[in-house]
Design a protein around this motif. Structure first.
Motif, PDB file in Angstrom:
ATOM      1  N   LEU A  62      18.878 -23.834  12.180  1.00  0.00           N
ATOM      2  CA  LEU A  62      18.394 -22.558  12.730  1.00  0.00           C
ATOM      3  C   LEU A  62      18.571 -21.440  11.705  1.00  0.00           C
ATOM      4  O   LEU A  62      17.706 -20.587  11.532  1.00  0.00           O
ATOM      5  N   GLN A  63      19.703 -21.449  11.005  1.00  0.00           N
ATOM      6  CA  GLN A  63      19.944 -20.400  10.008  1.00  0.00           C
ATOM      7  C   GLN A  63      19.063 -20.592   8.778  1.00  0.00           C
ATOM      8  O   GLN A  63      18.523 -19.625   8.241  1.00  0.00           O
ATOM      9  N   LEU A  64      18.895 -21.856   8.361  1.00  0.00           N
ATOM     10  CA  LEU A  64      18.037 -22.111   7.182  1.00  0.00           C
ATOM     11  C   LEU A  64      16.615 -21.637   7.473  1.00  0.00           C
ATOM     12  O   LEU A  64      15.984 -20.992   6.647  1.00  0.00           O
ATOM     13  N   GLU A  65      16.148 -21.964   8.673  1.00  0.00           N
ATOM     14  CA  GLU A  65      14.775 -21.559   9.021  1.00  0.00           C
ATOM     15  C   GLU A  65      14.650 -20.043   9.125  1.00  0.00           C
ATOM     16  O   GLU A  65      13.634 -19.474   8.757  1.00  0.00           O
ATOM     17  N   SER A  66      15.730 -19.412   9.624  1.00  0.00           N
ATOM     18  CA  SER A  66      15.644 -17.948   9.732  1.00  0.00           C
ATOM     19  C   SER A  66      15.633 -17.298   8.339  1.00  0.00           C
ATOM     20  O   SER A  66      15.265 -16.143   8.194  1.00  0.00           O
ATOM     21  N   LEU A  67      16.043 -18.052   7.325  1.00  0.00           N
ATOM     22  CA  LEU A  67      15.968 -17.538   5.950  1.00  0.00           C
ATOM     23  C   LEU A  67      14.629 -17.894   5.297  1.00  0.00           C
ATOM     24  O   LEU A  67      14.430 -17.707   4.101  1.00  0.00           O
ATOM     25  N   GLY A  68      13.735 -18.494   6.087  1.00  0.00           N
ATOM     26  CA  GLY A  68      12.396 -18.802   5.581  1.00  0.00           C
ATOM     27  C   GLY A  68      12.284 -20.158   4.915  1.00  0.00           C
ATOM     28  O   GLY A  68      11.269 -20.469   4.294  1.00  0.00           O
ATOM     29  N   LEU A  69      13.337 -20.993   5.009  1.00  0.00           N
ATOM     30  CA  LEU A  69      13.290 -22.307   4.343  1.00  0.00           C
ATOM     31  C   LEU A  69      12.675 -23.359   5.254  1.00  0.00           C
ATOM     32  O   LEU A  69      12.806 -23.292   6.475  1.00  0.00           O
ATOM     33  N   ARG A  70      12.016 -24.363   4.642  1.00  0.00           N
ATOM     34  CA  ARG A  70      11.430 -25.452   5.432  1.00  0.00           C
ATOM     35  C   ARG A  70      12.418 -26.615   5.455  1.00  0.00           C
ATOM     36  O   ARG A  70      12.965 -27.008   4.415  1.00  0.00           O
ATOM     37  N   VAL A  71      12.614 -27.180   6.651  1.00  0.00           N
ATOM     38  CA  VAL A  71      13.594 -28.262   6.798  1.00  0.00           C
ATOM     39  C   VAL A  71      12.854 -29.523   7.234  1.00  0.00           C
ATOM     40  O   VAL A  71      12.036 -29.481   8.151  1.00  0.00           O
ATOM     41  N   ALA A  72      13.136 -30.655   6.583  1.00  0.00           N
ATOM     42  CA  ALA A  72      12.476 -31.922   6.925  1.00  0.00           C
ATOM     43  C   ALA A  72      13.504 -32.879   7.505  1.00  0.00           C
ATOM     44  O   ALA A  72      14.696 -32.793   7.190  1.00  0.00           O
ATOM     45  N   GLU A  73      13.044 -33.821   8.365  1.00  0.00           N
ATOM     46  CA  GLU A  73      14.008 -34.757   8.977  1.00  0.00           C
ATOM     47  C   GLU A  73      14.458 -35.829   7.990  1.00  0.00           C
ATOM     48  O   GLU A  73      15.545 -36.367   8.087  1.00  0.00           O
ATOM     49  N   GLU A  74      13.602 -36.173   7.015  1.00  0.00           N
ATOM     50  CA  GLU A  74      13.959 -37.156   5.982  1.00  0.00           C
ATOM     51  C   GLU A  74      13.570 -36.622   4.612  1.00  0.00           C
ATOM     52  O   GLU A  74      12.554 -35.934   4.489  1.00  0.00           O
ATOM     53  N   ALA A  75      14.345 -36.994   3.576  1.00  0.00           N
ATOM     54  CA  ALA A  75      13.979 -36.606   2.217  1.00  0.00           C
ATOM     55  C   ALA A  75      12.868 -37.532   1.727  1.00  0.00           C
ATOM     56  O   ALA A  75      12.937 -38.740   1.954  1.00  0.00           O
ATOM     57  N   ALA A  76      11.852 -36.976   1.091  1.00  0.00           N
ATOM     58  CA  ALA A  76      10.733 -37.792   0.604  1.00  0.00           C
ATOM     59  C   ALA A  76      10.089 -37.141  -0.609  1.00  0.00           C
ATOM     60  O   ALA A  76      10.390 -35.995  -0.930  1.00  0.00           O
ATOM     61  N   GLY A  77       9.212 -37.878  -1.296  1.00  0.00           N
ATOM     62  CA  GLY A  77       8.442 -37.329  -2.420  1.00  0.00           C
ATOM     63  C   GLY A  77       9.099 -37.588  -3.761  1.00  0.00           C
ATOM     64  O   GLY A  77      10.066 -38.354  -3.859  1.00  0.00           O
ATOM     65  N   GLU A  78       8.577 -36.939  -4.804  1.00  0.00           N
ATOM     66  CA  GLU A  78       9.115 -37.075  -6.179  1.00  0.00           C
ATOM     67  C   GLU A  78       9.335 -35.674  -6.720  1.00  0.00           C
ATOM     68  O   GLU A  78       8.380 -34.903  -6.851  1.00  0.00           O
TER      69      GLU A  78
END
Ligand SMILES: C[S@@+](CC[C@H](N)C(=O)[O-])C[C@H]1O[C@@H](n2cnc3c(N)ncnc32)[C@H](O)[C@@H]1O
Length: 344
Positions: A62-78
């Motif tokens: 909740l705090q990360l999102e209120s700072l404008g950050l995007r949160v994902a349920e799993e880490a993915a990508g390169e």
């Protein structure tokens, strides 16, 4: 981002501050991921470079999102870089490190910071198995950086195995390292189960359910529940609770909520709860009081809340004020079982 407001609300965590500041200085060319991101003021300096964060605890999300950050349920990508803050559980952290390494591009950098009092030195030897480690020390913390040259697939599999869900034969429950009392049912939880009455109920909530030990325990002994709500702030626990309840023919709904700050499902006939007494590494009886007070607000008139707590934790007054009636039903093995009934 309003830095003054952030600083007012958020707790200081020196290893996170060190991690965020150094990554912001050294990785200005590209964006990356932050695993187990915690919202401390210094996150503001790194925020523009963060593609996404991973964090299992709802109150941090909740705090990360209120700072404008995007949160994902799993880490993915390169990614060009991944920053990691260790969790309390070494096995859970190894699983997170395996994920961090597998979502780094070749030549990308893995960063990890830990406080010396939380075993920073021990992380160096794990990271050395991945490659050459650069070390920095500041404010009683260590910061490590490893460049990804090789995939290290076998090592990653062994770390993932150590963090993976485990079937506990004794209780018939799936659990995983990092969750509360992950490898055996807690003594307080067992005591509460011994005392909760078997009366059939329409709406029941397992509040702060962990991997579902209380709900499963009640259904295993044949209790009739028409609708079950599962609530926890830890998404890893909630997913396992859902899995553990699949073998019962009871409509079940999972809620990922911060029970100390967000509204809970209402009109409950019965709530069972072994409330949390710390957030991350910080002990806090105010947290349990906030959860129990919100729990009482979720009861229908005449509904009951059954809770277990360490004997010295001062929950009776909170329950009395929120429900109107409270009883200490049992005291054993350092725990007490409390029952609150909601008055009209
Ligand atoms: C003492 S454990 C009890 C777990 C389970 N009911 C049992 O008896 O094994 C407390 C649980 O509360 C969860 N929790 C901690 N803070 C929370 C919050 N603010 N809101 C909801 N759940 C929270 C934790 O993730 C943990 O699963």
């Amino acid at each position: 981002m309003n830095q003054a407001a952030v600083e007012g609300r958020l707790r200081i965590c020196p290893e996170a501050c060190l991690l965020y500041r150094v990554i912001a200085r050294e990785e200005s060319a590209g964006s990356g991921w932050l695993l187990n991101a915690v919202p401390v003021p210094d996150l503001a300096v790194l925020a523009p470079l963060i593609d996404r964060c991973w964090q299992p605890m709802r109150y941090h999300v909740l705090q990360l999102e209120s700072l404008g950050l995007r949160v994902a349920e799993e880490a993915a990508g390169e990614h060009a870089w991944v920053g990691v803050l260790p969790m309390k559980s070494k096995r859970a952290t190894l699983g997170m490190l395996a994920r961090a390494w597998s979502c780094l591009a070749r030549g990308g950098r893995l960063w990890l910071a830990a406080a010396n009092r939380h075993g920073a030195r021990s992380w160096q030897s794990f990271l050395e198995q991945l490659g050459e480690v650069r070390v920095m020390s500041k404010n009683k913390c260590r910061l490590f950086c490893v460049v990804k040259r090789l995939p290290r697939q076998e090592l990653l599999s062994s770390w993932q195995k150590r963090a993976a869900p485990v079937y506990l034969e004794e209780s018939g429950l799936w659990s995983k390292p990092g969750l509360f009392s992950w490898d055996r049912i807690d003594t307080g939880t067992r005591l509460l189960l011994e005392h909760v009455p078997d009366t059939p109920v329409e709406f029941c909530m397992d509040l702060c359910c962990g991997y579902g030990a209380l709900a499963v325990g009640m259904l295993d002994r044949g209790m009739s529940i028409a609708h079950l709500a599962l609530v926890d702030a830890d998404i890893r626990a909630l997913r396992l609770a859902e899995r553990n309840l699949r073998r019962f023919d009871v409509p079940c709904r999972a809620y990922w909520l911060d029970a100390a700050r967000e509204d809970l499902p209402g009109s409950m006939d019965l709530i069972v709860c072994n409330p949390p007494f710390h957030e991350d590494q910080h002990r806090d009886s105010g947290l349990g009081r906030a959860v129990l007070s919100r729990a009482c607000a979720s009861l229908r008139i005449g509904g009951q809340l059954w809770a277990v707590a360490n004997r010295q934790l001062p929950y009776e007054r909170t329950l009395y004020e929120a429900a109107g009636e409270v009883h200490v039903v049992a005291q054993e093995k350092g725990f007490k079982v409390l029952m609150a009934r909601k008055g009209g």
